[in-house]
Design an enzyme around this catalytic site. Sequence first.
Site, PDB file in Angstrom:
ATOM      1  N   SER A 151       0.844  -1.191   0.000  1.00  0.00           N
ATOM      2  CA  SER A 151       0.000   0.000   0.000  1.00  0.00           C
ATOM      3  C   SER A 151       0.885   1.248   0.000  1.00  0.00           C
ATOM      4  O   SER A 151       1.706   1.414  -0.898  1.00  0.00           O
ATOM      5  CB  SER A 151      -0.945  -0.031   1.214  1.00  0.00           C
ATOM      6  N   ASP A 310      -8.553  -7.285  -4.202  1.00  0.00           N
ATOM      7  CA  ASP A 310      -8.253  -5.913  -3.769  1.00  0.00           C
ATOM      8  C   ASP A 310      -8.925  -4.921  -4.710  1.00  0.00           C
ATOM      9  O   ASP A 310      -8.497  -4.716  -5.836  1.00  0.00           O
ATOM     10  CB  ASP A 310      -6.737  -5.698  -3.764  1.00  0.00           C
ATOM     11  N   HIS A 343      -7.731  -5.689   0.186  1.00  0.00           N
ATOM     12  CA  HIS A 343      -6.497  -4.904   0.233  1.00  0.00           C
ATOM     13  C   HIS A 343      -5.605  -5.305   1.399  1.00  0.00           C
ATOM     14  O   HIS A 343      -4.378  -5.269   1.288  1.00  0.00           O
ATOM     15  CB  HIS A 343      -6.846  -3.416   0.335  1.00  0.00           C
TER      16      HIS A 343
END
Length: 368
Positions: A151, A310, A343
């Site tokens: 991320s 995700d 995610h």
Amino acid sequence: MDPKSVGIIETKIAKFDSLALDNGETIEPLEIAYETYGTLSSNKDNAILVCHALSGDAHAAGYHEGEKKPGWWDFYIGPDKAFDTNKYFVISTNVIGGCKGSSGPLSINGKTGKPFKSSFPFVSIHDMVRAEERLVSSFGIERLFAVAGGSMGGMQALEWSVAYPDKVLNCIVMASTSEHSAQQIAFNEVGRQAILSDPFWNDGDYSEDSKPSKGLALARMMGHITYLSDAMMREKFGRKPPKGNIKSTDFAVGSYLIYQGESFVDRFDANSYIYVTKALDHYSLGLGKELTKALSNVRARYLVIAYTSDWLYPPYQSEEIVKALEVNAIPVTFLELNNPAGHDSFLLPSEEQASVLQDFLLSSERDL
């Protein structure tokens, strides 16, 4: 305690005179919270830097004294784990602009003797990486064996390879992107507006006793929805009613989000949430030809991992990075893992993911 744990760990603070930022302002002094695991080799060629996501910190592995919860990537860092501390010297830092020990809105302004709060200068992803480079260089490390993150941590890892091409041998980018899409910016903007709309916001000059807790909790609730996949939420909550006497919501998923929001307020600062999400939104290496050009001078080997479930950082964004690297004939391995967790998959324990990370690092050792 797990025999593969790095054990009891203490977060340390490194201090430097100053750091000039991209916008012309200066952080003075510069403080960086960090932890290390394993031993730095005599040649100082076994260091791995792991970079955290939005709400993370320097505590990536092991346990703090008196705490039962390990660091956020403990499953992957330790003796005989993916990031094997018998071989590697692993460094984890807290980003500047955050609120977990590094310079940020909670830091004391030397001119006023009070916390900076919303007067702290804007920091970019590049600024965060330059601060990390300052720490890495202080160990006498000239080149990292690897830099890794998911991320926002993936953006940092990518930026490391661009800003310091001679200082990164391997780059691991997980669930990330070269720039935020309009939708990703929109999610962050809603979170920021929730904070700014809180009656206790006070232009960011709030006190510990009267802070924008409701706004920050709502921002976290919004963010947390995007971290989980539809399938995971359906499996975990369905349409079940909440447990206990919770009168503010009719569904279990609602009480879960309320808990996530309220607990987040106890460990994170509203100003830092705004600073860090803005750094994410402003980061851009471009797309298409622009991204290809941005990655034209990199020298690292890459492992790029995406997750089918995700929807916050969908696989196509990882594929754009891979295509740009391939056009430049940069060695890259791309995997799309079918982890159902959304995610957050890069954070969660996974034997498959651990094997992928370990194999990539081992292949790099063989190629040296």
